[in-house]
Scaffold this active site. Structure first.
Site, short mmCIF file in Angstrom:
data_model
loop_
_atom_site.label_atom_id
_atom_site.label_comp_id
_atom_site.label_asym_id
_atom_site.label_seq_id
_atom_site.Cartn_x
_atom_site.Cartn_y
_atom_site.Cartn_z
N GLY A 191 -3.53 11.92 4.43
CA GLY A 191 -4.67 12.21 3.55
C GLY A 191 -4.23 12.22 2.10
N ASN A 192 -5.07 12.73 1.23
CA ASN A 192 -4.68 12.87 -0.17
C ASN A 192 -5.37 14.08 -0.78
OD1 ASN A 192 -7.28 11.95 -1.44
ND2 ASN A 192 -6.76 10.10 -0.29
N TYR A 193 -5.05 14.36 -2.02
CA TYR A 193 -5.49 15.62 -2.64
C TYR A 193 -6.92 15.59 -3.20
CZ TYR A 193 -0.65 17.25 -2.57
OH TYR A 193 0.58 17.67 -2.20
N ALA A 199 -11.35 8.64 -2.84
CA ALA A 199 -9.94 8.25 -2.85
C ALA A 199 -9.63 7.76 -1.45
CB ALA A 199 -9.08 9.45 -3.23
#
Ligand code: CTP
Length: 400
Positions: free
Chosen positions: A208-210, A276
């Site tokens: 995943g990402n932030y 994102a």
């Protein structure tokens, strides 16, 4: 323009509170529904009886009703409103709002309020000119709130200067203009992607990402408030979309987001791609939890996800507008402009990770917008809500 508009009128402890009575009368006459929330100090200047008679609603001041002990939900109230107007706003209330000091019903309601906020300061000239007050006002402005500048004249202190609350007629006209502008996206269908995507490794792990989704949700609220029908395709985020004109589709992976976007895009007048999206996903995801088994190394094989922006860019028809985001760390302008071209975007919103307060996991953002004509507009650091207004303003210029 004010017919059936739901307005929270916050009244604080200033001599100008007497003008609130006129303000309510004008708003009610124009068809608005007015709910007064008054601070304890405000009640020293004007009686709740006057205000409830004029507004035709009981006035709220405390967290609990004195009569039957029932709870006044500042959250429900905050979500009910089409606008919140604090008039008069004292230096103390402005300070509390700017710093989140929620020690009364008015400030808690303000903190729960998703609607546009209008603030009409009223105070002595020196208090108004004081750097503390000015900084607090600047802060509120940076949140996207509308400051209704006080006028010059004789003040309660008998001094002359800037600090008189603007006249009720002018405040009402300003609100009318605001709501007129809030129909600018009427009948437009807008697709927005937001948040991160999760690419499954096994039943308990993912790549995943932030991304928090805050920017995309702020865009969705802004478009909906201006009258658009919004489809918000959201990756896994812990945010809620409040506006009834937002249709939310929750997805987890880039592939799910792609499918939802491809299905929605043909009907859309514009798409703002804020998500994102993970560029890669594991080639296979394990049905069972992967065990460590005392291995020293672990290799994941990744395969590319579809580029949603580029796919929509290829499908884009005459009249549709497509915008995306770029988060760059080096040679930002060049990379962003290349990205815009490659994905066939009408404009791209650049945020640099090098800017403090911009990008992921913050409530603020600092952007530049690069368009097809090569124009670059740089904006100062603002709340994501205020940044959303700038982006939607840009979108609107393409329809004029
Ligand atoms: N985007 C998308 N689908 C993808 C990847 C990105 O729709 N699979 C969109 C994002 O929502 C954003 C824009 O494309 O609007 C730019 O995303 P970014 O990740 O910066 O672009 P990439 O093409 O992945 O380039 P980079 O090599 O910088 O990661």
């Amino acid at each position: 323009m004010l017919k059936d508009k739901r307005i929270i009128l916050g009244i604080t402890g200033s001599i100008a509170a007497y003008k609130s009575a006129y303000l309510i009368r004008l708003l009610v006459k124009k068809g608005a529904e007015v709910q007064v929330v008054i601070t304890p100090a405000g009640k020293e200047f004007i009686t709740p009886l006057t205000l409830s008679t004029l507004s035709r609603h009981p006035v709220i001041s405390e967290f609990f009703s004195n009569r039957d002990g029932s709870w006044h939900s500042h959250v429900d109230l905050g979500l009910w409103a089409d606008a919140m107007l604090i008039a008069p706003a004292t230096a103390a209330t402005i300070g509390k709002m700017a710093n989140g000091i929620a020690d009364n019903m008015l400030v808690t309601t303000y903190l729960s309020c998703k609607a546009p906020v209008f603030i009409a300061p009223a105070m002595d000239l020196d208090m108004f000119a004081h750097p503390t007050t000015q900084q607090n006002i600047d802060r509120l402005r940076s949140f996207g709130h509308h400051i209704i500048e006080p006028t010059e004249g004789e003040l309660a202190s008998a001094l002359e200067g800037k600090g008189r609350m603007e006249e009720p007629e002018k405040i009402v006209t300003l609100l009318e203009h605001f709501f007129a502008a809030s129909h600018t996206l009427q009948k437009k269908k807008i697709l927005i992607t937001a948040g991160p995507t999760y690419e499954k490794i096994d039943p308990v792990r993912f790549i995943g990402n932030y991304s928090s989704g805050k920017m995309g949700f702020a865009l969705a609220e802004t478009c909906a408030r201006r009258g658009a029908d919004v489809t918000l395709i959201a990756g896994p985020v812990s945010l809620s979309a409040k506006h009834p004109k937002i249709k939310r589709i929750d997805v987890e992976s880039a592939e799910e987001m792609y499918q939802a976007a491809i299905k929605t895009f043909p009907e859309a007048d514009a798409a703002l791609l804020c998500a994102a999206v993970a560029d890669y996903r594991p080639e296979t995801s394990s049905a069972d939890k992967i065990k460590r088994d005392d291995k020293d190394r672990m290799t994941l094989h990744l395969t590319a996800n579809k580029d949603i922006a580029a796919s929509l860019g290829a499908l884009k028809r005459e009249g549709q507008i497509l915008a995306g985001f770029a988060l760059e760390t080096t040679d930002e302008i060049r990379h962003a402009q290349e990205k815009r071209k490659k994905k066939n975007l009408d404009f791209i919103v650049l945020n640099s990770l090098r800017e403090p307060g911009a990008g992921f996991r913050t409530d603020t953002n600092k952007i530049s917008i690069l368009d097809k004509q090569g124009e670059i507009t740089a904006y100062p650091l603002k709340s994501k809500q205020a940044v959303a207004e700038d982006i939607v303003n840009k979108l609107e210029t393409l329809w004029i």
